[in-house]
Scaffold this motif. Structure first.
Motif, short mmCIF file in Angstrom:
data_model
loop_
_atom_site.label_atom_id
_atom_site.label_comp_id
_atom_site.label_asym_id
_atom_site.label_seq_id
_atom_site.Cartn_x
_atom_site.Cartn_y
_atom_site.Cartn_z
N ILE A 160 27.83 43.12 39.50
CA ILE A 160 28.99 42.84 38.65
C ILE A 160 29.74 44.16 38.48
O ILE A 160 29.12 45.20 38.23
CB ILE A 160 28.55 42.34 37.26
N GLY A 161 31.05 44.12 38.65
CA GLY A 161 31.85 45.34 38.53
C GLY A 161 32.20 45.96 39.87
O GLY A 161 32.81 47.01 39.94
N PHE A 162 31.86 45.28 40.96
CA PHE A 162 32.19 45.78 42.30
C PHE A 162 33.71 45.74 42.49
O PHE A 162 34.37 44.80 42.07
CB PHE A 162 31.50 44.90 43.35
N PRO A 163 34.28 46.78 43.13
CA PRO A 163 35.74 46.81 43.29
C PRO A 163 36.26 45.68 44.20
O PRO A 163 35.75 45.48 45.30
CB PRO A 163 36.01 48.17 43.95
N MET A 164 37.26 44.98 43.71
CA MET A 164 37.79 43.83 44.46
C MET A 164 38.32 44.22 45.83
O MET A 164 38.05 43.55 46.83
CB MET A 164 38.89 43.14 43.65
N MET A 165 39.04 45.34 45.90
CA MET A 165 39.64 45.70 47.19
C MET A 165 38.59 46.09 48.22
O MET A 165 38.79 45.89 49.42
CB MET A 165 40.68 46.83 47.01
N GLY A 191 44.48 39.34 32.98
CA GLY A 191 45.04 38.02 32.72
C GLY A 191 44.40 36.92 33.54
O GLY A 191 44.94 35.82 33.66
N SER A 192 43.22 37.19 34.11
CA SER A 192 42.56 36.13 34.87
C SER A 192 41.10 36.04 34.46
O SER A 192 40.76 36.39 33.33
CB SER A 192 42.72 36.39 36.37
N MET A 193 40.25 35.56 35.36
CA MET A 193 38.86 35.31 35.01
C MET A 193 37.97 35.63 36.21
O MET A 193 38.41 35.52 37.35
CB MET A 193 38.66 33.85 34.62
N LEU A 194 36.72 35.96 35.92
CA LEU A 194 35.75 36.18 36.99
C LEU A 194 35.31 34.84 37.59
O LEU A 194 35.02 34.74 38.78
CB LEU A 194 34.55 36.94 36.43
N GLY A 195 35.26 33.82 36.76
CA GLY A 195 35.04 32.45 37.23
C GLY A 195 33.75 32.23 37.99
O GLY A 195 32.69 32.71 37.61
N SER A 196 33.84 31.51 39.10
CA SER A 196 32.67 31.00 39.80
C SER A 196 32.28 31.84 41.01
O SER A 196 31.35 31.50 41.72
CB SER A 196 32.96 29.59 40.29
N GLY A 197 33.01 32.92 41.27
CA GLY A 197 32.69 33.74 42.43
C GLY A 197 33.44 33.35 43.69
O GLY A 197 33.22 33.91 44.75
N ASP A 243 34.53 42.61 36.94
CA ASP A 243 33.68 42.28 35.81
C ASP A 243 34.51 41.45 34.83
O ASP A 243 35.74 41.37 34.96
CB ASP A 243 33.11 43.55 35.16
N TYR A 244 33.83 40.84 33.87
CA TYR A 244 34.49 39.90 32.97
C TYR A 244 35.67 40.54 32.23
O TYR A 244 36.76 39.99 32.17
CB TYR A 244 33.49 39.33 31.96
N ASP A 245 35.44 41.75 31.69
CA ASP A 245 36.47 42.37 30.87
C ASP A 245 37.68 42.80 31.69
O ASP A 245 38.82 42.60 31.27
CB ASP A 245 35.88 43.58 30.12
N SER A 246 37.42 43.37 32.88
CA SER A 246 38.55 43.83 33.70
C SER A 246 39.42 42.66 34.16
O SER A 246 40.65 42.75 34.14
CB SER A 246 38.06 44.58 34.93
N LEU A 247 38.77 41.57 34.52
CA LEU A 247 39.54 40.40 34.95
C LEU A 247 40.32 39.81 33.78
O LEU A 247 41.47 39.40 33.93
CB LEU A 247 38.62 39.34 35.56
#
Ligand SMILES: Cc1cc2nc3c(=O)[nH]c(=O)nc-3n(C[C@H](O)[C@H](O)[C@H](O)COP(=O)(O)O)c2cc1C
Ligand code: SF4
Ligand code: FES
Lengths: 160, 438
Positions: B264-269, B316-322, B308-312
């Motif tokens: 959790i917290g891995f960089p999206m890019m 303005g979005s969500m971590l959701g279901s992966g 991670d939950y807070d960054s998303l």
């Protein structure tokens, strides 16, 4: 109504998988597995399942109306399901759908005249990372190309 | 299943048995630490198990991200009613395809997770509710369950500890709404998949009105390693309020889509560019759905963030279901919005009006915008209608339909404007009248 011995054994086990007096819980699984053997949920099948699960036929029909995989209409020998939801859409799912519909001359939830194939545009089938994806009955096909789909349809028509 | 090779940047924990030969068999499982955690848990007190899960900061992997240990702690243990375990294997959130891998390649891990949960709350029966389309996985789970009974990891007096636990599969029949926990319970009981009013939550009154632990497949599957290696260890893998790793399903316009395990917290890019091979040659990133189609979309310039939950939430979005859906600059956002709303309209259970009617009207308006016969006020109407659904529906499906729609219209408005009907509106004439002529 009686079913094959294997299915009867499964249904007996199914009814025991829930707390006593809660046989209604077996309703949806029972409809799914008997439908697979009988082909579709006829009035007769609905009555039979109602009896076995201790509910009324109306309660069965109410449930059948809610779930997309429960069908009161006979489908093709092969039910071809093409996902056009977002992940598939992005990589050609809609083209697959258009092609299949045109080639077979049928639309959503329709059956070919010879009864060999029925077609359904489905929502996400959990194959998004291997898109575009389709299902023939319960079998998954991943990374499907137009050519593969074309050949698959030809093969399915032959084995009717 | 054309499952991808593991990527060197992955943190492999939950997926570590995926590539073993015969990985689904109990022999392979036992040879690779299988049921060790369950054995340990069977000798632990209920409080100790729950505390370990609390310490791990494990949060539900089904979408809402609720702290798992806290949920387990809500079960009233003194209640004279039987307690139940229910696995949510309905996996139908568009973009999500991870529970499939867990059940196909490591079904005993799920059984082990259920057994530990059962011990934690004193449950003696459970069901794995698997979506109907996943019949081959039901067969795999049935086989694994039979093996577990034979080896006495299920059934009466498990491993001579005096603890009983029965588990069986239960097929769904095609309904996204049955992934919502209370609708799932209705469906399990043999009814239409319409949600229940909550509270009471399932932990207090769930299956057959009895206290029930209901979690996603991946959540249960995370538990064995937490018990084996400790909650602190698991927590340390993630970020402060969310521990561990999770499976990311990357799909859409990338060169090597696949499922990858990341902390959790891995960089999206990095997930997009390294693991999924980046975009196709000559293409640029346009938008990302970060965690299943219910999440608001992010524009390319919003994607440089840790997952991670807070960054998303901050974005303005969500971590959701992966389920991460990657869209490049060739994507038609009007079509994307329409396809997403078509799904929610189809899956609306019809119980409450804002969702049933709202999704229908959104579909109609987006269809005419997509067909090039929309007028300017249609764009605002989509936004207003969706805003009016927010928070006014009986279950979260209404929000799930509204949120992505609002975000796409707001962030890609120019694309909607470029598709408006090419007609001149004479001064003093209502725009909506024009539609009659196009
Ligand atoms: C419309 C809707 C669909 C859902 N679909 C799923 C699903 O397919 N799988 C799942 O695990 N959770 C799904 N959820 C979330 C569940 O309601 C529930 O929060 C989750 O299963 C709890 O488990 P967890 O805490 O382990 O995530 C859905 C929720 C909603 C509102
Ligand atoms: S929000 Fe939609 S899915 Fe949920 S109860 Fe209302 S109509 Fe049903
Ligand atoms: S969107 Fe087609 S399988 Fe998920």
């Amino acid at each position: 109504m009686t079913f094959s011995p294997e299915l009867e054994a499964r249904l007996a086990k199914m009814l025991e998988s829930y707390p006593k007096g809660r046989e209604r819980a077996a309703l949806i699984p029972m409809l799914m597995y008997t439908q697979d053997e009988v082909g579709h949920i006829s009035k007769e099948l609905a009555e039979e399942v109602a009896k076995r699960c201790g509910v009324t036929t109306l309660q069965v029909e109410e449930v059948v109306g809610f779930y997309t995989m429960l069908r009161t209409k006979k489908m093709g020998k092969t039910h071809l399901q093409i996902c056009t939801n977002i992940s598939c859409l992005l990589v050609g799912g809609d083209e697959l759908w258009q092609h299949a519909s045109k080639k077979l001359g049928i639309g959503h939830n329709q059956v070919t005249a010879d009864g060999s194939i029925s077609l359904e545009e489905v929502e996400c089938i959990g194959a998004c990372s291997w898109a575009p994806a389709i299902q023939t009955n319960y079998d998954f096909h991943h990374y499907v190309t137009l050519d593969q789909l074309d050949k698959l349809i030809d093969d399915l028509r032959r084995i009717q | 299943m054309p499952y991808n090779k593991p990527h060197p940047a992955e943190t492999i924990i939950i997926s570590r048995r995926f590539h073993l030969p015969n990985s689904a068999s109990i022999d392979t499982f036992l040879a690779h630490d299988g049921y060790k955690a369950a054995r340990k848990a069977l000798d632990m007190s209920q409080d100790d198990i729950i505390n370990e899960v609390k310490k791990s900061n494990l949060r539900g992997r089904g979408g809402a991200g609720f702290p798992t240990g806290m949920k387990w702690g809500f079960v009233p243990r003194q209640s004279p009613k039987p307690k139940y375990i229910v696995v949510n294997a309905d996996e139908s959130e568009p973009g999500t395809c991870k529970d499939r891998l867990l059940m196909e390649f490591d079904p005993h891990r799920l059984i082990e997770g259920c057994l530990i949960a059962a011990k934690a709350v004193g449950a003696h029966q459970g069901w794995v509710y698997i979506r109907g389309e996943y019949r081959y996985l039901i067969d795999i789970m049935d086989k694994a369950i039979a093996e577990a009974y034979k080896a006495n990891w299920l059934g009466k007096n498990v491993q001579g500890t005096g603890f009983d636990f029965d588990l069986s599969t239960h097929t769904g029949a095609g309904a996204y709404e049955c992934g919502e926990e209370s609708a799932l319970l209705e469906s399990l009981e043999g009814k239409r998949g319409q949600p229940r009013i909550r509270p009471p939550f399932p932990a207090v009154s769930g299956a057959f009105q009895c206290p029930t632990i209901l979690n996603n497949v991946e959540t249960f599957c995370a538990v064995p390693d937490i018990i084996l290696n400790g909650g602190d260890w698991y927590a340390s893998l993630g970020v402060p309020r969310a521990g561990g790793t999770r499976l990311l399903c990357i799909s859409g316009h990338v060169q090597s889509p696949g499922v990858f395990e990341v902390p959790i917290g891995f960089p999206m890019m990095r997930a997009i560019n390294e693991m999924a091979g980046g975009l196709r040659p000559g293409r640029k990133l346009k938008a990302v759905i970060p965690g299943g189609s219910s999440c608001p979309v992010l524009k390319a310039d919003e994607c440089d963030l840790p997952m991670d939950y807070d960054s998303l939430a901050k974005a303005g979005s969500m971590l959701g279901s992966g389920g991460m859906v990657i869209m490049d600059d060739s994507t038609d956002m009007v079509k994307a919005a329409l396809r997403i709303i078509k799904f929610y309209q189809h899956e609306s259970c019809g119980w409450c009006i804002p969702c049933r009617e709202g999704t229908l009207w959104l579909k109609k308006i987006l269809t005419r915008l997509d067909d090039g016969i929309g007028v300017r006020s249609d764009i605002d109407l989509v936004g207003e209608l969706a805003e009016n659904m927010l928070g006014r529906t009986f279950c979260p499906l209404g929000d799930a339909a509204a949120l992505p729609t609002i975000s796409i219209v707001k962030k890609f408005r120019a694309e909607f404007e470029a598709r408006l009907a090419q007609v001149q509106v004479p001064a003093g004439v209502s725009e909506s009248l024009v539609r009659i002529h196009v």
